[in-house]
Motif scaffolding. Structure first.
Motif, PDB file in Angstrom:
ATOM      1  N   ILE A 142       0.902  -1.375  -0.166  1.00  0.00           N
ATOM      2  CA  ILE A 142      -0.143  -0.087   0.215  1.00  0.00           C
ATOM      3  C   ILE A 142       0.843   1.246  -0.092  1.00  0.00           C
ATOM      4  O   ILE A 142       0.670   2.206  -0.899  1.00  0.00           O
ATOM      5  CB  ILE A 142      -0.840   0.161   1.152  1.00  0.00           C
ATOM      6  N   PRO A 143       1.901   1.521   0.757  1.00  0.00           N
ATOM      7  CA  PRO A 143       2.734   2.804   0.754  1.00  0.00           C
ATOM      8  C   PRO A 143       3.549   2.788  -0.404  1.00  0.00           C
ATOM      9  O   PRO A 143       3.609   3.917  -0.959  1.00  0.00           O
ATOM     10  CB  PRO A 143       3.581   2.320   2.181  1.00  0.00           C
ATOM     11  N   ILE A 144       4.093   1.734  -1.061  1.00  0.00           N
ATOM     12  CA  ILE A 144       4.739   1.843  -2.275  1.00  0.00           C
ATOM     13  C   ILE A 144       3.643   2.053  -3.567  1.00  0.00           C
ATOM     14  O   ILE A 144       4.059   3.045  -4.382  1.00  0.00           O
ATOM     15  CB  ILE A 144       5.164   0.332  -2.765  1.00  0.00           C
ATOM     16  N   PHE A 145       2.405   1.695  -3.355  1.00  0.00           N
ATOM     17  CA  PHE A 145       1.304   2.036  -4.672  1.00  0.00           C
ATOM     18  C   PHE A 145       1.297   3.510  -4.303  1.00  0.00           C
ATOM     19  O   PHE A 145       0.926   4.268  -5.097  1.00  0.00           O
ATOM     20  CB  PHE A 145       0.240   1.140  -4.173  1.00  0.00           C
ATOM     21  N   MET A 146       0.917   4.311  -3.064  1.00  0.00           N
ATOM     22  CA  MET A 146       0.723   5.518  -2.707  1.00  0.00           C
ATOM     23  C   MET A 146       2.091   6.325  -3.330  1.00  0.00           C
ATOM     24  O   MET A 146       1.651   7.532  -3.932  1.00  0.00           O
ATOM     25  CB  MET A 146       0.385   5.857  -1.408  1.00  0.00           C
ATOM     26  N   VAL A 147       2.858   5.958  -3.019  1.00  0.00           N
ATOM     27  CA  VAL A 147       4.373   6.756  -3.414  1.00  0.00           C
ATOM     28  C   VAL A 147       4.313   6.961  -5.054  1.00  0.00           C
ATOM     29  O   VAL A 147       4.317   7.909  -5.424  1.00  0.00           O
ATOM     30  CB  VAL A 147       5.650   6.068  -2.817  1.00  0.00           C
ATOM     31  N   LEU A 148       4.158   5.605  -5.642  1.00  0.00           N
ATOM     32  CA  LEU A 148       4.174   5.538  -7.095  1.00  0.00           C
ATOM     33  C   LEU A 148       2.959   6.604  -7.810  1.00  0.00           C
ATOM     34  O   LEU A 148       3.134   7.392  -8.793  1.00  0.00           O
ATOM     35  CB  LEU A 148       3.997   4.168  -7.731  1.00  0.00           C
ATOM     36  N   VAL A 149       1.679   6.668  -7.049  1.00  0.00           N
ATOM     37  CA  VAL A 149       0.704   7.426  -7.509  1.00  0.00           C
ATOM     38  C   VAL A 149       1.058   8.799  -7.280  1.00  0.00           C
ATOM     39  O   VAL A 149       0.987   9.790  -8.307  1.00  0.00           O
ATOM     40  CB  VAL A 149      -0.659   7.211  -6.660  1.00  0.00           C
ATOM     41  N   PHE A 150       1.574   9.229  -6.170  1.00  0.00           N
ATOM     42  CA  PHE A 150       1.910  10.739  -5.748  1.00  0.00           C
ATOM     43  C   PHE A 150       3.031  10.963  -6.834  1.00  0.00           C
ATOM     44  O   PHE A 150       3.030  11.936  -7.412  1.00  0.00           O
ATOM     45  CB  PHE A 150       2.466  10.772  -4.550  1.00  0.00           C
TER      46      PHE A 150
END
Length: 289
Positions: A108-116
Motif C-alpha cells: 500500500i505505501p509503495i502504491f501510494m508513493v508511485l501514484v503521488f
C-alpha cells in the motif's frame, strides 16, 4: 456509580461533542472557496497553471487525510478492542509475524508513493514546459535589493530602486512593476546580478530561484487581469524583506501603452556585480540599475 465512573463518563461525553463539533466545522469550511483551493493564496483562474497546482495540492491533502483517519482509526480500535481487562492475567499470545499484514503494509505505501510520483511528475513537466515562441519575453534581473525588467521583443526596459531602506514599509506605488498582457503566453528569463534571489508571485503559485551566471525560466499565461504582489523569497542580504515588486496583468492595449512609455534598449550583463570595476569602493551600495 462511583465518582471516578461519573468523571470518566463526563469526559467521554465532552470528547464526543468536541469530535462532532470538529467534524462539523471541517465539513462547513469545506464549502468555502478558501477550503476548496486548499487555502492557497491564488485563485484557480489567475494563470493557466494555478488550477493544476491547486488540484495537485488539494488532492494530495485529501489522500493524506484519508490515510491519516484510517491509521488513527485502526490505532484507536486496537487500543480499545485489545486493551487489558480487569481480570486479565499474564500477556496475550505473542506472534512473531503476520505475512498478510506485512505484505499489506509494504504494498500500500509503495502504491501510494508511485501514484503521488506520477501525478507530481506529470504536473511539474506541464508547468515547466517552455513555449516555442512566447508572445512576451521578459528578462528579469534580480539585484540587491530590487528588480530590472527587460522586455526583449519590445526592446524596452524598466529599472527598479528600493522603495524604502529604513526598515519601514515601502510605498506600493513606488515598487518596480512588471507588466504582462492577459491571455498571452509569457516567458520570464530569470537572472541574478549579484547573489542568489528568488522570484515569487504568490497568486501565480509559482516560485523560481535566480542564480548568478545561470538563467532559469518560468512560462506562464496570465488569465486574469489585476495587480499581484511579488517578492524575493530567498534571503539575500540586509534589505531582503524590502525586495518587493508588483505584477500588473492588463489588456493588450494597455500593455502596448505602457511599453511606449518605457526607455528603449536592454539592461544586460554590464550591470552585474562581476562586471563592476575592481576598484568599486562599495559593491553593496544599492544601485538604480
Amino acid at each position: 456509580m462511583t465518582s471516578q465512573d461519573r468523571t470518566s463518563s463526563k469526559r467521554g461525553r465532552i470528547a464526543g461533542i468536541s469530535g462532532i463539533s470538529l467534524v462539523g466545522a471541517l465539513l462547513l469550511s469545506g464549502c468555502s472557496a478558501e477550503a476548496q483551493r486548499g487555502w492557497l493564496p491564488g485563485d484557480r483562474d489567475t494563470t493557466n497553471h494555478t488550477g493544476l497546482v491547486t488540484d495537485l495540492w488539494v488532492n494530495s491533502w485529501i489522500a493524506a487525510t484519508v490515510v491519516g483517519l484510517i491509521t488513527w482509526g485502526l490505532i484507536i480500535w486496537c487500543m480499545v478492542a485489545y486493551r487489558r481487562r480487569k481480570n486479565d492475567t499474564g500477556y496475550p499470545r505473542q506472534l512473531s509475524y503476520n505475512l498478510p499484514l506485512e505484505v499489506f503494509y509494504l504494498t500500500i505505501p509503495i502504491f501510494m508513493v508511485l501514484v503521488f510520483f506520477y501525478f507530481t511528475e506529470r504536473d511539474i513537466a506541464t508547468i515547466d514546459a517552455r513555449v516555442d515562441d512566447p508572445d512576451v519575453i521578459v528578462d528579469v534581473r534580480g539585484k540587491q535589493w530590487s528588480w530590472d525588467f527587460n522586455y526583449v521583443k519590445e526592446d524596452k526596459y524598466s529599472t527598479g530602486v528600493q522603495a524604502s531602506l529604513n526598515g519601514e514599509e515601502g510605498v506600493p506605488e513606488n515598487l518596480p512593476t512588471l507588466y504582462l498582457p492577459v491571455n498571452r503566453s509569457v516567458e520570464l528569463q530569470l537572472n541574478a546580478r549579484d547573489v542568489q534571489h528568488s522570484f515569487f508571485v504568490p497568486a501565480f503559485l509559482q516560485k523560481r530561484d535566480l542564480y548568478p551566471g545561470r538563467t532559469n525560466f518560468i512560462n506562464v499565461t496570465p488569465t486574469k487581469e489585476g495587480t499581484f504582489a511579488g517578492k524575493c523569497a530567498e534571503l539575500c542580504g540586509q534589505y531582503h524583506s524590502e525586495m518587493l515588486f508588483n505584477v500588473e496583468v492588463v489588456s493588450q492595449a494597455e500593455f502596448d501603452a505602457q511599453m511606449a512609455q518605457l526607455e528603449d534598449g536592454q539592461l544586460g550583463d554590464e550591470y552585474d556585480r562581476d562586471s563592476y570595476p575592481d576598484d568599486d569602493p562599495d559593491l553593496d551600495t544599492p544601485r538604480s540599475s
